[in-house]
Design an enzyme around this catalytic site. Sequence first.
Site, mmCIF file in Angstrom:
data_model
loop_
_atom_site.group_PDB
_atom_site.id
_atom_site.type_symbol
_atom_site.label_atom_id
_atom_site.label_comp_id
_atom_site.label_asym_id
_atom_site.label_seq_id
_atom_site.Cartn_x
_atom_site.Cartn_y
_atom_site.Cartn_z
ATOM 1 N N GLU A 91 -23.601 17.109 7.466
ATOM 2 C CA GLU A 91 -24.590 18.043 7.837
ATOM 3 C C GLU A 91 -25.123 17.764 9.094
ATOM 4 O O GLU A 91 -26.462 17.968 9.188
ATOM 5 C CB GLU A 91 -25.432 18.445 6.744
ATOM 6 N N GLU A 121 -13.150 20.227 12.692
ATOM 7 C CA GLU A 121 -11.727 20.190 12.973
ATOM 8 C C GLU A 121 -11.486 18.811 13.497
ATOM 9 O O GLU A 121 -12.508 18.165 13.936
ATOM 10 C CB GLU A 121 -11.673 21.180 13.993
ATOM 11 N N PRO A 122 -10.516 18.429 13.580
ATOM 12 C CA PRO A 122 -10.061 17.228 14.075
ATOM 13 C C PRO A 122 -10.622 16.853 15.240
ATOM 14 O O PRO A 122 -10.976 15.711 15.702
ATOM 15 C CB PRO A 122 -8.199 17.111 14.320
ATOM 16 N N ILE A 160 -12.705 18.346 4.851
ATOM 17 C CA ILE A 160 -13.250 19.387 3.922
ATOM 18 C C ILE A 160 -13.247 18.997 2.383
ATOM 19 O O ILE A 160 -12.220 18.534 1.871
ATOM 20 C CB ILE A 160 -12.448 20.754 4.202
HETATM 21 C C1 FAD Z 1 -17.117 12.569 2.998
HETATM 22 C C2 FAD Z 1 -17.501 13.785 4.009
HETATM 23 C C3 FAD Z 1 -17.263 14.981 3.655
HETATM 24 C C4 FAD Z 1 -17.485 16.123 4.524
HETATM 25 N N1 FAD Z 1 -17.460 17.403 4.161
HETATM 26 C C5 FAD Z 1 -17.362 18.381 4.870
HETATM 27 C C6 FAD Z 1 -17.105 19.737 4.418
HETATM 28 O O1 FAD Z 1 -16.963 20.081 3.635
HETATM 29 N N2 FAD Z 1 -17.042 20.737 5.525
HETATM 30 C C7 FAD Z 1 -16.900 20.360 6.900
HETATM 31 O O2 FAD Z 1 -16.762 21.330 7.702
HETATM 32 N N3 FAD Z 1 -17.141 19.047 7.286
HETATM 33 C C8 FAD Z 1 -17.422 17.989 6.459
HETATM 34 N N4 FAD Z 1 -17.462 16.794 6.756
HETATM 35 C C9 FAD Z 1 -17.554 16.351 8.213
HETATM 36 C C10 FAD Z 1 -18.793 16.025 8.814
HETATM 37 O O3 FAD Z 1 -19.675 17.169 8.755
HETATM 38 C C11 FAD Z 1 -18.485 15.589 10.161
HETATM 39 O O4 FAD Z 1 -17.990 14.385 10.097
HETATM 40 C C12 FAD Z 1 -19.963 15.558 11.227
HETATM 41 O O5 FAD Z 1 -20.186 16.842 11.423
HETATM 42 C C13 FAD Z 1 -19.562 14.737 12.355
HETATM 43 O O6 FAD Z 1 -18.452 15.191 13.016
HETATM 44 P P1 FAD Z 1 -17.314 14.053 13.580
HETATM 45 O O7 FAD Z 1 -17.173 13.265 12.309
HETATM 46 O O8 FAD Z 1 -16.545 14.575 14.316
HETATM 47 O O9 FAD Z 1 -18.173 13.087 14.686
HETATM 48 P P2 FAD Z 1 -18.154 13.360 16.153
HETATM 49 O O10 FAD Z 1 -18.873 14.699 16.683
HETATM 50 O O11 FAD Z 1 -16.661 12.933 16.885
HETATM 51 O O12 FAD Z 1 -19.317 12.138 16.602
HETATM 52 C C14 FAD Z 1 -18.966 11.004 16.553
HETATM 53 C C15 FAD Z 1 -20.299 10.186 16.723
HETATM 54 O O13 FAD Z 1 -20.620 10.339 18.209
HETATM 55 C C16 FAD Z 1 -21.988 10.390 18.242
HETATM 56 N N5 FAD Z 1 -22.393 11.700 18.813
HETATM 57 C C17 FAD Z 1 -21.558 12.815 18.774
HETATM 58 N N6 FAD Z 1 -22.535 13.885 19.367
HETATM 59 C C18 FAD Z 1 -23.676 13.540 19.865
HETATM 60 C C19 FAD Z 1 -24.696 13.936 20.413
HETATM 61 N N7 FAD Z 1 -24.957 15.372 20.587
HETATM 62 N N8 FAD Z 1 -25.789 13.234 20.423
HETATM 63 C C20 FAD Z 1 -25.863 11.878 20.365
HETATM 64 N N9 FAD Z 1 -24.847 11.104 19.717
HETATM 65 C C21 FAD Z 1 -23.574 11.999 19.528
HETATM 66 C C22 FAD Z 1 -22.711 10.111 16.701
HETATM 67 O O14 FAD Z 1 -22.987 8.821 16.756
HETATM 68 C C23 FAD Z 1 -21.534 10.604 15.973
HETATM 69 O O15 FAD Z 1 -21.581 10.095 14.705
HETATM 70 C C24 FAD Z 1 -17.358 15.724 5.937
HETATM 71 C C25 FAD Z 1 -17.371 14.395 6.201
HETATM 72 C C26 FAD Z 1 -17.363 13.061 5.278
HETATM 73 C C27 FAD Z 1 -17.528 11.846 5.843
#
Ligand code: FAD
Length: 384
Positions: free
Chosen positions: A364, A127-128, A157
Amino acid sequence: MDFSFTDEQQQIRKAVREFALKEIAPHVASYDAEGRFPKDIIQKAAGLGWMGGIVPPEYGGAGIDFTTQTIILEEISRVCHCVACALSFPSGLAGSAILRFGSEEQKQKYLRPLAEGKVFAATGVTEPHSGTDVAAMETTCRRDGDHYVLNGAKAWISFLDVAEWVLTFATLDPENPRKGICAFLIDRNTPGMTFKAYKHKLGFNPLTTGDVILEDCRVPVKNRVGEEGQGMHVAMCAVENGRLGVAARALGLAQACLDESVKYAQERIVFDQPIGKFQMVQSMITDMVTSIESARLLTYRLAWVKDSGAKQARKDASIAKMFASDTAMMAATNAVQIHGAYGCSGEYPVSRYFRDAKVFQIVEGQNQLHKALIAEYTLGFRRD
Ligand SMILES: Cc1cc2nc3c(=O)[nH]c(=O)nc-3n(C[C@H](O)[C@H](O)[C@H](O)COP(=O)(O)OP(=O)(O)OC[C@H]3O[C@@H](n4cnc5c(N)ncnc54)[C@H](O)[C@@H]3O)c2cc1C
């Protein structure tokens, strides 16, 4: 430990490799540049039984083991991991959630056509405001007779333009989201569900990615996957299969980086000798070889653990996913370096590998999360 593949698995690897070189390699650069989903190619591979994966034949699948599925994904990804992504879906998060928690009707209506390659699907978890912290989701559901009413939005997604249905999650309890999470299958044409695609993302260009917006979207109760409040469990059980798929795809991409680098280092003459004669280029090649071999062992070990009947393999899944995707990023960085300026052009595939490798470290479960999970399992703070 037995590190050998069966004769049948070796034949499948050969057949998949030949298919990838003949049917995908001539087209991948153009469909990637155009951001076009290679539907025909994927359906051709599905016709050969390579999309059915671990799904049993009674639900349209191939009924193969995880090891064979990993071979297929690795070989396809040596040419295009986006094709492999589509092929991984029935065995990955979406398909395995239905297989383990879905009703018989859901298996026939949603899983079967997916495993047969007749339709594509999407999984809406992120989610956002909640990516890594899935349980902090803000999308809500409330029961209204024989329907649930969903409101909220999912972000990033994939398969947005081609998905016939979306497996997604919403909570009954906005005050304590984790406890009330439910999983749902939503048909594409359901009123109240709309899509907004992103433009110009870094990599994974053939797969359209964007927002799924849910506004008073009414979903029949029979489309809930698993019990009320079981959604987090559904997602976390299925995510392991998704992580194996990502590890296999990252491994294939890393191998492609090595293949291209070896070829180029043998051909490119600088200071009157092939650049492969320079020890610092050799050092980059060796780093790639050793890490790729390690990633391969970890990825197939995860497949083997799952084939051995382990109910859960979360730590192994984190190790394989993190190591294989970090290896892909390192291999892609080295591959671009070895290609010099040509690594920055579209003339060679390594610039595409570089853009895509970065994404593997984020999807993932981003790799900092996996690093933390591996330590927590090791320290005994977490258990399967
Ligand atoms: C091309 C692409 C395709 C995608 N396809 C899908 C899809 O089909 N379905 C879907 O549901 N999602 C999808 N995603 C989303 C993806 O799964 C998420 O981007 C990912 O889970 C990370 O979430 P976020 O971007 O909100 O990062 P955030 O949760 O905001 O985290 C940002 C950064 O903070 C740090 N961080 C966060 N938590 C921790 C922790 N616990 N410990 C240490 N460091 C931390 C890490 O460096 C992380 O990279 C896709 C993303 C991309 C780029």
